[in-house]
Design a protein around this motif. Structure first.
Motif, PDB file in Angstrom:
ATOM      1  N   GLY A 109       0.775  -1.230   0.000  1.00 33.78           N
ATOM      2  CA  GLY A 109       0.000   0.000   0.000  1.00 33.78           C
ATOM      3  C   GLY A 109       0.806   1.279   0.000  1.00 33.78           C
ATOM      4  O   GLY A 109       0.302   2.336   0.369  1.00 33.78           O
ATOM      5  N   HIS A 110       2.057   1.206  -0.456  1.00 33.34           N
ATOM      6  CA  HIS A 110       2.868   2.422  -0.543  1.00 33.34           C
ATOM      7  C   HIS A 110       2.500   3.200  -1.800  1.00 33.34           C
ATOM      8  O   HIS A 110       2.081   2.612  -2.798  1.00 33.34           O
ATOM      9  CB  HIS A 110       4.353   2.078  -0.603  1.00 33.34           C
ATOM     10  N   SER A 111       2.690   4.496  -1.748  1.00 28.43           N
ATOM     11  CA  SER A 111       2.489   5.326  -2.937  1.00 28.43           C
ATOM     12  C   SER A 111       3.535   4.968  -3.978  1.00 28.43           C
ATOM     13  O   SER A 111       4.649   4.540  -3.630  1.00 28.43           O
ATOM     14  CB  SER A 111       2.612   6.804  -2.580  1.00 28.43           C
ATOM     15  N   GLN A 112       3.178   5.166  -5.233  1.00 30.53           N
ATOM     16  CA  GLN A 112       4.094   4.844  -6.327  1.00 30.53           C
ATOM     17  C   GLN A 112       5.323   5.752  -6.254  1.00 30.53           C
ATOM     18  O   GLN A 112       5.213   6.944  -6.010  1.00 30.53           O
ATOM     19  CB  GLN A 112       3.371   5.022  -7.661  1.00 30.53           C
ATOM     20  N   ARG A 113       6.490   5.181  -6.448  1.00 28.40           N
ATOM     21  CA  ARG A 113       7.739   5.953  -6.383  1.00 28.40           C
ATOM     22  C   ARG A 113       7.937   6.783  -7.659  1.00 28.40           C
ATOM     23  O   ARG A 113       7.550   6.369  -8.743  1.00 28.40           O
ATOM     24  CB  ARG A 113       8.945   5.025  -6.238  1.00 28.40           C
ATOM     25  N   SER A 114       8.601   7.894  -7.497  1.00 27.68           N
ATOM     26  CA  SER A 114       8.924   8.748  -8.640  1.00 27.68           C
ATOM     27  C   SER A 114      10.082   8.127  -9.427  1.00 27.68           C
ATOM     28  O   SER A 114      10.829   7.287  -8.904  1.00 27.68           O
ATOM     29  CB  SER A 114       9.336  10.142  -8.153  1.00 27.68           C
ATOM     30  N   HIS A 115      10.230   8.578 -10.656  1.00 25.27           N
ATOM     31  CA  HIS A 115      11.339   8.110 -11.494  1.00 25.27           C
ATOM     32  C   HIS A 115      12.663   8.439 -10.820  1.00 25.27           C
ATOM     33  O   HIS A 115      13.599   7.628 -10.817  1.00 25.27           O
ATOM     34  CB  HIS A 115      11.260   8.743 -12.886  1.00 25.27           C
ATOM     35  N   LYS A 116      12.741   9.609 -10.215  1.00 26.99           N
ATOM     36  CA  LYS A 116      13.980  10.025  -9.548  1.00 26.99           C
ATOM     37  C   LYS A 116      14.335   9.061  -8.421  1.00 26.99           C
ATOM     38  O   LYS A 116      15.491   8.633  -8.309  1.00 26.99           O
ATOM     39  CB  LYS A 116      13.826  11.437  -8.992  1.00 26.99           C
ATOM     40  N   ARG A 117      13.379   8.696  -7.592  1.00 20.89           N
ATOM     41  CA  ARG A 117      13.644   7.764  -6.478  1.00 20.89           C
ATOM     42  C   ARG A 117      14.034   6.384  -6.998  1.00 20.89           C
ATOM     43  O   ARG A 117      14.911   5.731  -6.442  1.00 20.89           O
ATOM     44  CB  ARG A 117      12.424   7.659  -5.572  1.00 20.89           C
ATOM     45  N   LEU A 118      13.365   5.948  -8.067  1.00 21.89           N
ATOM     46  CA  LEU A 118      13.696   4.636  -8.628  1.00 21.89           C
ATOM     47  C   LEU A 118      15.090   4.628  -9.239  1.00 21.89           C
ATOM     48  O   LEU A 118      15.833   3.662  -9.092  1.00 21.89           O
ATOM     49  CB  LEU A 118      12.663   4.237  -9.685  1.00 21.89           C
ATOM     50  N   SER A 119      15.446   5.713  -9.913  1.00 25.52           N
ATOM     51  CA  SER A 119      16.747   5.748 -10.593  1.00 25.52           C
ATOM     52  C   SER A 119      17.904   5.761  -9.596  1.00 25.52           C
ATOM     53  O   SER A 119      19.034   5.449  -9.960  1.00 25.52           O
ATOM     54  CB  SER A 119      16.843   6.931 -11.549  1.00 25.52           C
ATOM     55  N   GLU A 120      17.631   6.070  -8.325  1.00 26.62           N
ATOM     56  CA  GLU A 120      18.668   5.974  -7.291  1.00 26.62           C
ATOM     57  C   GLU A 120      19.086   4.517  -7.061  1.00 26.62           C
ATOM     58  O   GLU A 120      20.172   4.253  -6.567  1.00 26.62           O
ATOM     59  CB  GLU A 120      18.172   6.586  -5.978  1.00 26.62           C
ATOM     60  N   LEU A 121      18.202   3.596  -7.440  1.00 24.65           N
ATOM     61  CA  LEU A 121      18.497   2.165  -7.284  1.00 24.65           C
ATOM     62  C   LEU A 121      19.280   1.601  -8.468  1.00 24.65           C
ATOM     63  O   LEU A 121      19.893   0.550  -8.360  1.00 24.65           O
ATOM     64  CB  LEU A 121      17.199   1.368  -7.126  1.00 24.65           C
ATOM     65  N   GLY A 122      19.186   2.275  -9.615  1.00 21.81           N
ATOM     66  CA  GLY A 122      19.884   1.778 -10.799  1.00 21.81           C
ATOM     67  C   GLY A 122      19.185   2.184 -12.074  1.00 21.81           C
ATOM     68  O   GLY A 122      18.385   3.119 -12.095  1.00 21.81           O
ATOM     69  N   ASP A 123      19.482   1.471 -13.148  1.00 22.92           N
ATOM     70  CA  ASP A 123      18.928   1.754 -14.476  1.00 22.92           C
ATOM     71  C   ASP A 123      17.477   1.283 -14.523  1.00 22.92           C
ATOM     72  O   ASP A 123      17.191   0.136 -14.873  1.00 22.92           O
ATOM     73  CB  ASP A 123      19.782   1.044 -15.542  1.00 22.92           C
ATOM     74  N   VAL A 124      16.574   2.170 -14.168  1.00 27.49           N
ATOM     75  CA  VAL A 124      15.169   1.830 -13.965  1.00 27.49           C
ATOM     76  C   VAL A 124      14.438   1.492 -15.269  1.00 27.49           C
ATOM     77  O   VAL A 124      14.678   2.118 -16.292  1.00 27.49           O
ATOM     78  CB  VAL A 124      14.433   2.955 -13.202  1.00 27.49           C
ATOM     79  N   GLN A 125      13.575   0.493 -15.188  1.00 26.87           N
ATOM     80  CA  GLN A 125      12.652   0.135 -16.262  1.00 26.87           C
ATOM     81  C   GLN A 125      11.259   0.541 -15.767  1.00 26.87           C
ATOM     82  O   GLN A 125      10.580  -0.238 -15.090  1.00 26.87           O
ATOM     83  CB  GLN A 125      12.712  -1.360 -16.561  1.00 26.87           C
ATOM     84  N   VAL A 126      10.853   1.764 -16.067  1.00 23.75           N
ATOM     85  CA  VAL A 126       9.635   2.344 -15.507  1.00 23.75           C
ATOM     86  C   VAL A 126       8.390   1.525 -15.848  1.00 23.75           C
ATOM     87  O   VAL A 126       7.549   1.291 -14.984  1.00 23.75           O
ATOM     88  CB  VAL A 126       9.462   3.815 -15.960  1.00 23.75           C
ATOM     89  N   SER A 127       8.275   1.057 -17.061  1.00 21.64           N
ATOM     90  CA  SER A 127       7.068   0.311 -17.437  1.00 21.64           C
ATOM     91  C   SER A 127       6.964  -0.994 -16.645  1.00 21.64           C
ATOM     92  O   SER A 127       5.868  -1.384 -16.234  1.00 21.64           O
ATOM     93  CB  SER A 127       7.022   0.039 -18.942  1.00 21.64           C
ATOM     94  N   ASP A 128       8.095  -1.659 -16.401  1.00 18.22           N
ATOM     95  CA  ASP A 128       8.070  -2.881 -15.594  1.00 18.22           C
ATOM     96  C   ASP A 128       7.639  -2.558 -14.158  1.00 18.22           C
ATOM     97  O   ASP A 128       6.830  -3.273 -13.568  1.00 18.22           O
ATOM     98  CB  ASP A 128       9.440  -3.554 -15.560  1.00 18.22           C
ATOM     99  N   TYR A 129       8.195  -1.478 -13.612  1.00 18.09           N
ATOM    100  CA  TYR A 129       7.825  -1.067 -12.258  1.00 18.09           C
ATOM    101  C   TYR A 129       6.327  -0.755 -12.186  1.00 18.09           C
ATOM    102  O   TYR A 129       5.634  -1.220 -11.281  1.00 18.09           O
ATOM    103  CB  TYR A 129       8.638   0.161 -11.821  1.00 18.09           C
ATOM    104  N   GLU A 130       5.828   0.008 -13.147  1.00 15.38           N
ATOM    105  CA  GLU A 130       4.409   0.389 -13.143  1.00 15.38           C
ATOM    106  C   GLU A 130       3.494  -0.822 -13.282  1.00 15.38           C
ATOM    107  O   GLU A 130       2.454  -0.889 -12.635  1.00 15.38           O
ATOM    108  CB  GLU A 130       4.136   1.409 -14.248  1.00 15.38           C
TER     109      GLU A 130
END
Length: 113
Positions: free
Chosen positions: A40-61
């Motif tokens: 139930g967490h709010s969706q993370r921003s691209h900026k927060r995700l990219s802190e973890l690495g090379d983000v795949q936004v569509s997979d995350y969404e």
């Protein structure tokens, strides 16, 4: 009683889940999103995700949507509230949002009494 057992089983599974950093290194952005949605967490921003690495936004969404679909089940909302978990409003806009909110509020009220 059944609800409590199912909720505890779901929460217990999260103890076996890999960390966000491990999942990011594996490129498993779907699972990161799924875990965020399931709790139930709010969706993370691209900026927060990219802190973890090379983000795949569509997979995350996609993972997040799947997790939210499970989290927003009103049959478990009371247990979420009574366990003291704050509701971040992530179910708003879903088909069962009102029922979820009412059940969560009932549990939350009991938790706070």
């Amino acid at each position: 009683m059944k609800k409590a057992i199912v909720a505890l089983a779901v929460l217990g599974l999260f103890g076996c889940v890999a960390s966000d950093s491990d999942l990011a290194k594996e490129g498993n952005w779907y699972q990161i999103g799924y875990q965020d949605g399931m709790v139930g967490h709010s969706q993370r921003s691209h900026k927060r995700l990219s802190e973890l690495g090379d983000v795949q936004v569509s997979d995350y969404e996609n993972g997040y949507s799947a997790g939210i679909a499970e989290y927003c089940n009103p049959n478990f909302a009371y247990q979420i509230g009574v366990s003291g978990q704050y509701y971040e409003g992530v179910c708003e806009g879903t088909e069962q949002a009102q029922q979820f909110r009412m059940e969560w509020q009932r549990g939350w009220n009991e938790y706070n009494n």
